[in-house]
Design a protein around this motif. Structure first.
Motif, PDB file in Angstrom:
ATOM      1  N   GLY A 186     -11.089  12.452   3.312  1.00 57.78           N
ATOM      2  CA  GLY A 186      -9.785  12.261   2.728  1.00 57.78           C
ATOM      3  C   GLY A 186      -9.248  13.420   1.911  1.00 57.78           C
ATOM      4  N   ASN A 215       0.983   4.999  -2.365  1.00 59.64           N
ATOM      5  CA  ASN A 215       0.753   6.337  -1.832  1.00 59.64           C
ATOM      6  C   ASN A 215       1.653   7.363  -2.486  1.00 59.64           C
ATOM      7  OD1 ASN A 215      -1.074   5.381  -0.049  1.00 59.64           O
ATOM      8  ND2 ASN A 215       0.514   4.900   1.463  1.00 59.64           N
ATOM      9  N   ASN A 270     -10.866  -2.981   8.428  1.00 53.18           N
ATOM     10  CA  ASN A 270      -9.895  -2.644   7.385  1.00 53.18           C
ATOM     11  C   ASN A 270      -8.978  -1.521   7.827  1.00 53.18           C
ATOM     12  OD1 ASN A 270     -10.542  -4.548   5.509  1.00 53.18           O
ATOM     13  ND2 ASN A 270     -12.019  -3.262   4.436  1.00 53.18           N
ATOM     14  N   ASP A 271      -9.566  -0.518   8.473  1.00 59.77           N
ATOM     15  CA  ASP A 271      -8.763   0.592   8.983  1.00 59.77           C
ATOM     16  C   ASP A 271      -7.759   0.095  10.022  1.00 59.77           C
ATOM     17  OD1 ASP A 271      -9.698   2.619   7.453  1.00 59.77           O
ATOM     18  OD2 ASP A 271     -11.066   3.450   8.952  1.00 59.77           O
ATOM     19  N   HIS A 301      -7.173   7.583   3.277  1.00 54.98           N
ATOM     20  CA  HIS A 301      -6.509   6.289   3.081  1.00 54.98           C
ATOM     21  C   HIS A 301      -5.294   6.380   2.176  1.00 54.98           C
ATOM     22  CE1 HIS A 301     -10.343   3.984   4.429  1.00 54.98           C
ATOM     23  NE2 HIS A 301      -9.719   4.594   5.407  1.00 54.98           N
ATOM     24  N   THR A 302      -5.136   7.518   1.495  1.00 54.74           N
ATOM     25  CA  THR A 302      -3.964   7.654   0.631  1.00 54.74           C
ATOM     26  C   THR A 302      -2.881   8.498   1.312  1.00 54.74           C
ATOM     27  OG1 THR A 302      -4.812   9.650  -0.406  1.00 54.74           O
ATOM     28  CG2 THR A 302      -5.422   7.558  -1.429  1.00 54.74           C
ATOM     29  N   GLY A 312      -5.145  -1.800   8.383  1.00 57.18           N
ATOM     30  CA  GLY A 312      -4.332  -0.839   7.637  1.00 57.18           C
ATOM     31  C   GLY A 312      -3.275  -0.207   8.528  1.00 57.18           C
ATOM     32  N   SER A 354       0.809  -1.217   0.000  1.00 54.60           N
ATOM     33  CA  SER A 354       0.000   0.000   0.000  1.00 54.60           C
ATOM     34  C   SER A 354       0.844   1.269   0.000  1.00 54.60           C
ATOM     35  CB  SER A 354      -0.939  -0.008   1.197  1.00 54.60           C
ATOM     36  OG  SER A 354      -0.247  -0.367   2.360  1.00 54.60           O
ATOM     37  N   HIS A 368     -15.984   9.082   5.001  1.00 59.84           N
ATOM     38  CA  HIS A 368     -14.586   9.482   4.957  1.00 59.84           C
ATOM     39  C   HIS A 368     -14.411  10.532   3.881  1.00 59.84           C
ATOM     40  CE1 HIS A 368     -14.096   6.827   1.414  1.00 59.84           C
ATOM     41  NE2 HIS A 368     -15.097   6.240   2.003  1.00 59.84           N
TER      42      HIS A 368
END
Lengths: 279, 203
Positions: A40, A10, A252-253, A102-103, A256, A6, A38
């Motif tokens: 972001g 980014n 997932n978070d 998330h990025t 992550g 991941s 979210h």
């Protein structure tokens, strides 16, 4: 822990800074993002008011909770709230930003100093899943079974028990082996006395995937959406689904965080420890 | 359970009332409506508000039976059952277009059992539709997976290779969106492939 590439995905993106004093800009974001889970699109900085970021992204409530920060902070900024709770502001900001975007690129922000707080944070996350979230969904399922008149729905109870047991087992494994190993490694590098026995691992030994757990969660959603025939009760059926989607997002978070922050820091520590050993 | 809606098409008020009182006496979930107006009948069947159309063929009669054929087509398209209500002689071929035939001389019980059979058949076929995307072979595999059998055992039982079992399982998962064995077991119970007791034994 699940490891993806991941980080490589980014990229630094131009972030818009938000200042707590400028309410016009804040209302612009609220207007633009509405109630979306979210956003972001903005960088969270210490000078922002804690209350404001929750209005922009309500999922950050979960993060604040896991830092042991209670609501009712008035107009205090994030930095002020962190100071009051004796948290490292830059670590709190890192986690908030990773959850919010998330990025968000973490590469240059990782520090081994974060390890103890990070482990605490992850443990609080586990506590939330095991003590609050899963029992709550379990209760909703039981209500659904009670309200609806389809005896087949009783099967959901045992299915969810099975799922919970897998989650419990997975999280317990992390708490019993992975976290103690990481803390021992950190301790050794910071000159503490540690139990050498704990150091026989490598982070890569623990990297498995969460696929079984994800599989069951997905199956449960499919069964409720597609396969169970229409039931008398629709309210609880929907509530269960809302909660399952939320749980999935949250897990997932959580994963992550383990992949993007914990694992890279531990790899650096391992290299460092190896370097020390050779010297 | 939803009421089965029966629409009775006959010119005779006596016959219509007669049918109504027979169904009423059986105190079942039937709702009987009457119509003489073929236009209204079309509208109702097209809106999906009819489960059984009980119709006197003479109301739709023409020399080639074309209108009955059209009705048959509508029955397929809109998913209702077509029953002939006869009190005169009709050609066998014409009557074969109906799902069943009720004669005016039939006993009350017989009329009722014919209707019931049609309703049950309707329910069964709608269950089949739910499973329609799984082939019979795939259903066999789901059943055995749900009973906790390994791929090898399934292969032996169905006289197919393990490789074929695996490919069936892949197709099942992609069709149903269910991956875990317990998930498939619940699917099997919902669709009556196995009983609840079997579920308790596997899980």
């Amino acid at each position: 822990m699940m490891v993806h590439s991941s980080e490589s995905r980014n990229q630094f993106r131009s972030k818009q800074r938000l200042h707590s004093g400028k309410m016009d800009k804040f209302s612009y974001f609220v207007k633009k993002t509405g109630n979306m889970a979210h956003t972001g699109e903005f960088l969270i900085t210490g000078d922002l008011r804690m209350a404001d970021i929750i209005h922009i992204n309500q999922r950050l409530l979960l993060v604040i909770e896991r830092f042991g920060i209670s609501l009712g902070f008035g107009d205090k900024s994030i930095a002020e709230v962190c100071a009051k709770h004796q948290h490292n502001t830059s670590f709190v900001l890192l986690v908030l930003n990773v959850f919010n975007d998330h990025t968000f690129s973490v590469n240059e922000l990782l520090s081994k100093e974060y390890i103890p707080e990070l482990i605490d944070y992850l443990k609080n996350g586990h506590r939330y899943f095991l003590m609050d979230k899963l029992p709550y969904i379990n209760e909703l399922i039981d209500r659904f079974i009670e309200k609806t008149e389809n005896p087949d729905t009783r099967l959901l109870h045992s299915f969810f028990q099975e799922y919970m047991n897998e989650v419990i087992e997975h999280m317990n494994l992390e708490e019993r082996t992975v976290f103690p190993y990481i803390l021992a490694l950190f301790g050794k590098l910071t000159g503490q006395e540690v139990n050498e026995e704990l150091l026989r691992y490598q982070i890569d030994d623990f990297i498995d995937n969460h696929s079984n757990i994800e599989e069951k969660l997905d199956d449960l959603k499919q069964l409720l959406i597609k396969h169970f025939p229409p039931t008398n009760d629709r309210f609880y059926r929907n509530q269960i689904l809302f909660e399952l989607f939320d749980l999935e997002y949250d897990l997932n978070d959580h994963n992550g965080l383990e992949e993007r922050i914990l694992t890279p820091i531990v790899r650096t520590l391992e290299k460092e420890a190896k370097g020390n050993g050779q010297n | 359970m939803d009421k089965t809606k029966v629409l009775v098409v006959d010119h005779s008020e006596i016959i219509r009332q007669g049918i109504h009182s027979i169904l009423k006496a059986q105190s079942f979930n039937y709702e009987v409506c009457f119509s003489d107006n073929t236009r209204e009948i079309s509208d109702r069947v097209r809106s999906g508000k009819v489960d059984i159309l009980l119709v006197n063929p003479s109301a739709y009669f023409d020399s080639k039976g074309e209108r009955i054929k059209l009705l048959r087509q509508e029955a397929i398209n809109f998913g209702f059952k077509l029953i002939a209500l006869v009190y005169a002689y009709f050609d066998e071929q014409l009557l074969s277009l109906f799902d069943d035939v009720i004669s005016i001389n039939d006993e009350e019980e017989k009329i009722f059992s014919k209707l019931e059979k049609i309703v049950e058949a309707g329910n069964a076929s709608s269950e089949d539709d739910e499973n329609a995307n799984l082939s019979q072979r795939e259903l066999d595999v789901v059943k055995l997976v749900a009973l906790g059998k390994s791929n090898r055992e399934i292969a032996e039982e169905l006289f197919i290779s393990i490789h074929t079992v695996i490919s069936h399982r892949k197709n099942i998962t992609s069709k149903l969106g269910i991956k875990s064995v317990s998930g498939l077991t619940i699917y099997a119970v919902i669709n009556k492939l196995i009983g609840t007791d079997d579920f308790n034994r596997t899980v």
